[in-house]
Write an enzyme that holds these catalytic residues in place. Structure first.
Site, PDB file in Angstrom:
ATOM      1  N   TYR A   1      20.830 -24.086   7.247  1.00  0.00           N
ATOM      2  CA  TYR A   1      19.589 -25.196   7.344  1.00  0.00           C
ATOM      3  C   TYR A   1      20.163 -26.531   7.145  1.00  0.00           C
ATOM      4  O   TYR A   1      20.076 -27.287   8.155  1.00  0.00           O
ATOM      5  CB  TYR A   1      18.909 -24.676   5.860  1.00  0.00           C
ATOM      6  CG  TYR A   1      17.854 -25.671   5.662  1.00  0.00           C
ATOM      7  CD1 TYR A   1      17.149 -26.222   6.420  1.00  0.00           C
ATOM      8  CD2 TYR A   1      17.554 -26.042   4.210  1.00  0.00           C
ATOM      9  CE1 TYR A   1      15.905 -26.965   6.204  1.00  0.00           C
ATOM     10  CE2 TYR A   1      16.685 -26.966   3.937  1.00  0.00           C
ATOM     11  CZ  TYR A   1      15.841 -27.455   4.963  1.00  0.00           C
ATOM     12  OH  TYR A   1      14.878 -28.463   4.611  1.00  0.00           O
ATOM     13  N   ILE A   2      20.894 -26.886   6.163  1.00  0.00           N
ATOM     14  CA  ILE A   2      21.298 -28.217   6.091  1.00  0.00           C
ATOM     15  C   ILE A   2      22.313 -28.489   7.202  1.00  0.00           C
ATOM     16  O   ILE A   2      22.298 -29.617   7.928  1.00  0.00           O
ATOM     17  CB  ILE A   2      21.918 -28.666   4.879  1.00  0.00           C
ATOM     18  CG1 ILE A   2      20.786 -28.286   3.888  1.00  0.00           C
ATOM     19  CG2 ILE A   2      22.075 -30.179   4.466  1.00  0.00           C
ATOM     20  CD1 ILE A   2      20.983 -28.401   2.219  1.00  0.00           C
TER      21      ILE A   2
ATOM     22  N   ILE B   1      35.036 -18.330   6.220  1.00  0.00           N
ATOM     23  CA  ILE B   1      36.174 -19.426   5.737  1.00  0.00           C
ATOM     24  C   ILE B   1      37.279 -18.642   5.013  1.00  0.00           C
ATOM     25  O   ILE B   1      38.198 -19.367   4.522  1.00  0.00           O
ATOM     26  CB  ILE B   1      35.572 -20.548   4.924  1.00  0.00           C
ATOM     27  CG1 ILE B   1      34.648 -19.952   3.859  1.00  0.00           C
ATOM     28  CG2 ILE B   1      34.803 -21.464   5.970  1.00  0.00           C
ATOM     29  CD1 ILE B   1      34.425 -21.099   2.919  1.00  0.00           C
TER      30      ILE B   1
ATOM     31  N   PHE C   1      29.614 -26.825   4.632  1.00  0.00           N
ATOM     32  CA  PHE C   1      28.254 -26.155   3.941  1.00  0.00           C
ATOM     33  C   PHE C   1      28.326 -24.818   3.931  1.00  0.00           C
ATOM     34  O   PHE C   1      27.334 -24.088   3.517  1.00  0.00           O
ATOM     35  CB  PHE C   1      27.132 -26.483   5.094  1.00  0.00           C
ATOM     36  CG  PHE C   1      26.928 -27.904   5.578  1.00  0.00           C
ATOM     37  CD1 PHE C   1      25.891 -28.636   4.733  1.00  0.00           C
ATOM     38  CD2 PHE C   1      27.455 -28.449   6.701  1.00  0.00           C
ATOM     39  CE1 PHE C   1      25.671 -29.866   4.982  1.00  0.00           C
ATOM     40  CE2 PHE C   1      27.225 -29.461   7.127  1.00  0.00           C
ATOM     41  CZ  PHE C   1      26.279 -30.559   6.070  1.00  0.00           C
TER      42      PHE C   1
ATOM     43  N   SER D   1      24.144 -19.618  -1.668  1.00  0.00           N
ATOM     44  CA  SER D   1      23.413 -20.814  -2.341  1.00  0.00           C
ATOM     45  C   SER D   1      21.961 -20.649  -3.120  1.00  0.00           C
ATOM     46  O   SER D   1      21.189 -21.414  -3.478  1.00  0.00           O
ATOM     47  CB  SER D   1      23.053 -21.809  -1.727  1.00  0.00           C
ATOM     48  OG  SER D   1      22.109 -21.369  -0.538  1.00  0.00           O
TER      49      SER D   1
ATOM     50  N   TYR E   1      25.878 -20.041  -9.623  1.00  0.00           N
ATOM     51  CA  TYR E   1      26.019 -20.831  -8.307  1.00  0.00           C
ATOM     52  C   TYR E   1      26.340 -22.380  -8.846  1.00  0.00           C
ATOM     53  O   TYR E   1      27.399 -23.092  -8.223  1.00  0.00           O
ATOM     54  CB  TYR E   1      24.615 -21.096  -7.725  1.00  0.00           C
ATOM     55  CG  TYR E   1      24.431 -22.224  -6.765  1.00  0.00           C
ATOM     56  CD1 TYR E   1      25.040 -22.076  -5.485  1.00  0.00           C
ATOM     57  CD2 TYR E   1      23.510 -23.225  -7.196  1.00  0.00           C
ATOM     58  CE1 TYR E   1      24.831 -23.241  -4.693  1.00  0.00           C
ATOM     59  CE2 TYR E   1      23.337 -24.248  -6.208  1.00  0.00           C
ATOM     60  CZ  TYR E   1      24.136 -24.222  -4.715  1.00  0.00           C
ATOM     61  OH  TYR E   1      24.000 -25.020  -3.899  1.00  0.00           O
TER      62      TYR E   1
ATOM     63  N   ASN F   1      16.563 -31.551  -4.446  1.00  0.00           N
ATOM     64  CA  ASN F   1      15.696 -30.216  -3.426  1.00  0.00           C
ATOM     65  C   ASN F   1      15.592 -30.578  -2.073  1.00  0.00           C
ATOM     66  O   ASN F   1      14.672 -31.446  -1.737  1.00  0.00           O
ATOM     67  CB  ASN F   1      14.307 -30.173  -4.193  1.00  0.00           C
ATOM     68  CG  ASN F   1      14.606 -29.332  -5.608  1.00  0.00           C
ATOM     69  OD1 ASN F   1      15.226 -30.125  -6.559  1.00  0.00           O
ATOM     70  ND2 ASN F   1      14.013 -28.128  -5.842  1.00  0.00           N
TER      71      ASN F   1
ATOM     72  N   HIS G   1      12.606 -20.854  -1.979  1.00  0.00           N
ATOM     73  CA  HIS G   1      12.292 -22.241  -2.388  1.00  0.00           C
ATOM     74  C   HIS G   1      10.735 -22.597  -2.308  1.00  0.00           C
ATOM     75  O   HIS G   1       9.936 -21.973  -1.356  1.00  0.00           O
ATOM     76  CB  HIS G   1      13.043 -23.169  -1.081  1.00  0.00           C
ATOM     77  CG  HIS G   1      14.434 -22.960  -1.418  1.00  0.00           C
ATOM     78  ND1 HIS G   1      15.355 -22.273  -0.472  1.00  0.00           N
ATOM     79  CD2 HIS G   1      15.345 -23.520  -2.557  1.00  0.00           C
ATOM     80  CE1 HIS G   1      16.345 -22.396  -0.986  1.00  0.00           C
ATOM     81  NE2 HIS G   1      16.579 -23.173  -1.950  1.00  0.00           N
TER      82      HIS G   1
HETATM   83  N1  UFG Z   1       8.516 -22.557  -8.030  1.00  0.00           N
HETATM   84  C1  UFG Z   1       7.393 -22.058  -8.072  1.00  0.00           C
HETATM   85  N2  UFG Z   1       7.080 -21.111  -7.480  1.00  0.00           N
HETATM   86  C2  UFG Z   1       7.651 -20.575  -6.356  1.00  0.00           C
HETATM   87  C3  UFG Z   1       8.930 -21.074  -6.338  1.00  0.00           C
HETATM   88  C4  UFG Z   1       9.577 -22.116  -6.996  1.00  0.00           C
HETATM   89  O1  UFG Z   1       6.523 -22.434  -9.200  1.00  0.00           O
HETATM   90  O2  UFG Z   1       7.153 -19.559  -5.780  1.00  0.00           O
HETATM   91  C5  UFG Z   1       9.152 -23.850  -8.545  1.00  0.00           C
HETATM   92  C6  UFG Z   1      10.309 -23.579  -9.593  1.00  0.00           C
HETATM   93  O3  UFG Z   1      10.150 -23.003 -10.742  1.00  0.00           O
HETATM   94  C7  UFG Z   1      10.790 -24.852  -9.576  1.00  0.00           C
HETATM   95  C8  UFG Z   1      10.410 -25.770  -8.551  1.00  0.00           C
HETATM   96  O4  UFG Z   1       9.160 -25.022  -7.978  1.00  0.00           O
HETATM   97  O5  UFG Z   1      10.395 -25.478 -10.740  1.00  0.00           O
HETATM   98  C9  UFG Z   1      11.438 -25.839  -7.215  1.00  0.00           C
HETATM   99  O6  UFG Z   1      12.061 -24.295  -7.065  1.00  0.00           O
HETATM  100  P1  UFG Z   1      12.841 -24.123  -5.878  1.00  0.00           P
HETATM  101  O7  UFG Z   1      13.502 -22.801  -6.100  1.00  0.00           O
HETATM  102  O8  UFG Z   1      12.495 -24.660  -4.693  1.00  0.00           O
HETATM  103  O9  UFG Z   1      14.136 -25.196  -6.036  1.00  0.00           O
HETATM  104  P2  UFG Z   1      15.190 -25.165  -7.457  1.00  0.00           P
HETATM  105  O10 UFG Z   1      14.793 -26.528  -7.908  1.00  0.00           O
HETATM  106  O11 UFG Z   1      15.084 -24.071  -8.292  1.00  0.00           O
HETATM  107  O12 UFG Z   1      16.425 -25.173  -6.669  1.00  0.00           O
HETATM  108  C10 UFG Z   1      16.982 -26.065  -5.857  1.00  0.00           C
HETATM  109  C11 UFG Z   1      18.014 -25.471  -4.903  1.00  0.00           C
HETATM  110  C12 UFG Z   1      19.189 -24.977  -5.481  1.00  0.00           C
HETATM  111  C13 UFG Z   1      19.892 -25.878  -6.477  1.00  0.00           C
HETATM  112  C14 UFG Z   1      18.961 -26.476  -7.316  1.00  0.00           C
HETATM  113  C15 UFG Z   1      19.468 -27.642  -8.202  1.00  0.00           C
HETATM  114  O13 UFG Z   1      17.065 -24.636  -4.297  1.00  0.00           O
HETATM  115  O14 UFG Z   1      19.960 -24.617  -4.558  1.00  0.00           O
HETATM  116  O15 UFG Z   1      17.781 -27.125  -6.587  1.00  0.00           O
HETATM  117  O16 UFG Z   1      18.761 -27.864  -9.390  1.00  0.00           O
HETATM  118  F1  UFG Z   1      20.663 -25.235  -7.295  1.00  0.00           F
END
Ligand code: UFG
Length: 327
Positions: free
Chosen positions: A11-12, A52, A73, A77, A141, A170, A189
């Site tokens: 992705y990134i 890698i 990258f 993850s 992670y 994020n 995500h």
């Molecule tokens: N969330 C929901 N419903 C969903 C999915 C997510 O409410 O169906 C909430 C999560 O609880 C969180 C927010 O939306 O509060 C964002 O969640 P994501 O899974 O999109 O992202 P995260 O913040 O958990 O994780 C991201 C990156 C990780 C990284 C992290 C660092 O995806 O790789 O930030 O804090 F480790």
């Protein structure tokens, strides 16, 4: 001389390759294609299917190509998976990076920019989070990413390699021209999951917890557009090429949005009501993660171009509605 992008089919990585090519750079991509997509790799990049952890393959690549710097990258993850399968994360993220650094040292390649994460901080001691704040990861992670940072630091002392670690908050959105975007399997995500509702692939979005100490009870995150992350990698590489010392930078917009606010923005962008359901908290989610990215702005001259969440979600929607099943 070329830039080697490891994980350039992800992705990134794929967005960074696209921006490097747009900036006129010569780009080599290496990816094992376990989670990346060959279709995501820019046609002007030279592609090698390499893992890698395979030193012979990496050595052959460094012998074939003249590499002046590496952007790395290539890592696993998913936070949840890292908790159930920590050995996979230590193997791919840490052992893989050890093999990579050994090959770089042997071939005299001494500059690397790599993906780190806000997950290195764990539960933040204050908001916004600065690079000098305590790093106490709450998941495997984040622990492996922090260990990768330390591995770079020790390798630097011993072998003179220089590195920049970029701690993303994020990552979200898609290339504004719509030809590449976010495609994970499984998807975990928030923004892509929300957009599955207007795409007819999901009946409703689950909100993980409504009892956090935030303005509406849902978690606050700092959403940063993938093209802004891509630009930061190019700036970080140029910084190293100009002699910059080892450094760590947060990358975020410095503005937090709650889960409910993100859903509301998606409703506005898509015109769909997007039903939502309150569910229990997801284990390990900090209440708030918001970056101070002052250092990246001051030292690298980084200026995010997509600070507005509506614009970010619009680019994501443009990708997902045209590619409902990814690549
Ligand atoms: N969330 C929901 N419903 C969903 C999915 C997510 O409410 O169906 C909430 C999560 O609880 C969180 C927010 O939306 O509060 C964002 O969640 P994501 O899974 O999109 O992202 P995260 O913040 O958990 O994780 C991201 C990156 C990780 C990284 C992290 C660092 O995806 O790789 O930030 O804090 F480790």
């Amino acid at each position: 001389m070329a830039i080697l992008v490891l994980g350039g089919a992800g992705y990134i990585g794929s967005h960074t390759v696209c921006e490097l090519i747009a900036a006129g750079r010569d780009v080599v991509v290496a990816d094992n294609l376990l989670t990346g997509f060959r279709e995501a790799v820019h046609p002007k990049a030279r592609f090698y299917q390499v893992d890698i952890r395979n030193k012979a393959e990496l050595d052959a690549l460094f012998e074939q190509e003249k590499i002046e710097g590496v952007i790395h990258f290539a890592a696993s993850s998913q936070v949840g998976e890292s908790m159930s399968n920590p050995l996979k994360y230590y193997d791919n993220n840490l052992c893989g990076t050890t093999v990579l650094l050994r090959s770089m040292v042997e071939h005299g390649v001494d500059k690397i920019v790599f993906s780190s994460t806000a997950a290195t901080y764990g539960e933040p001691e204050r908001i916004p989070i600065s690079e000098g704040d305590a790093t106490v990861p709450t998941n495997c992670y984040g622990e492996t990413k922090l260990a990768m940072e330390k591995l770079m630091s020790w390798t630097s002392r011993a072998h003179g390699l220089r590195y920049v670690a970029l701690r993303y908050f994020n990552a979200c959105g898609a290339h504004p021209d719509g030809h590449i975007g976010e495609a994970h399997n499984p998807e975990t995500h928030l923004i892509p999951l929300i957009l599955q509702v207007p795409n007819g692939q999901r009946a409703k979005i689950s909100i993980f917890g409504e009892d956090y100490p935030t303005k509406d009870g849902t978690c606050v995150r700092d959403y940063i557009h993938v093209n802004d992350l891509a630009q930061a990698h190019i700036l970080a590489l140029d910084y190293l090429m100009q002699g910059g010392e080892n450094n760590v930078f947060n990358l975020g917009n410095g503005v937090g949005f709650t889960v409910k606010e993100v859903i509301d923005v998606a409703r506005k962008v898509t015109g769909h009501p997007i039903p939502a359901e309150i569910c229990p908290r997801r284990a390990g989610d900090p209440a708030q993660l918001v970056a101070s990215s002052e250092k990246a702005r001051a030292v690298l001259g980084w200026k995010p171009q997509y600070a507005d969440l509506e614009t970010i979600v619009s680019t994501a929607w443009n990708w997902h509605k045209n590619h409902p099943n990814g690549y």
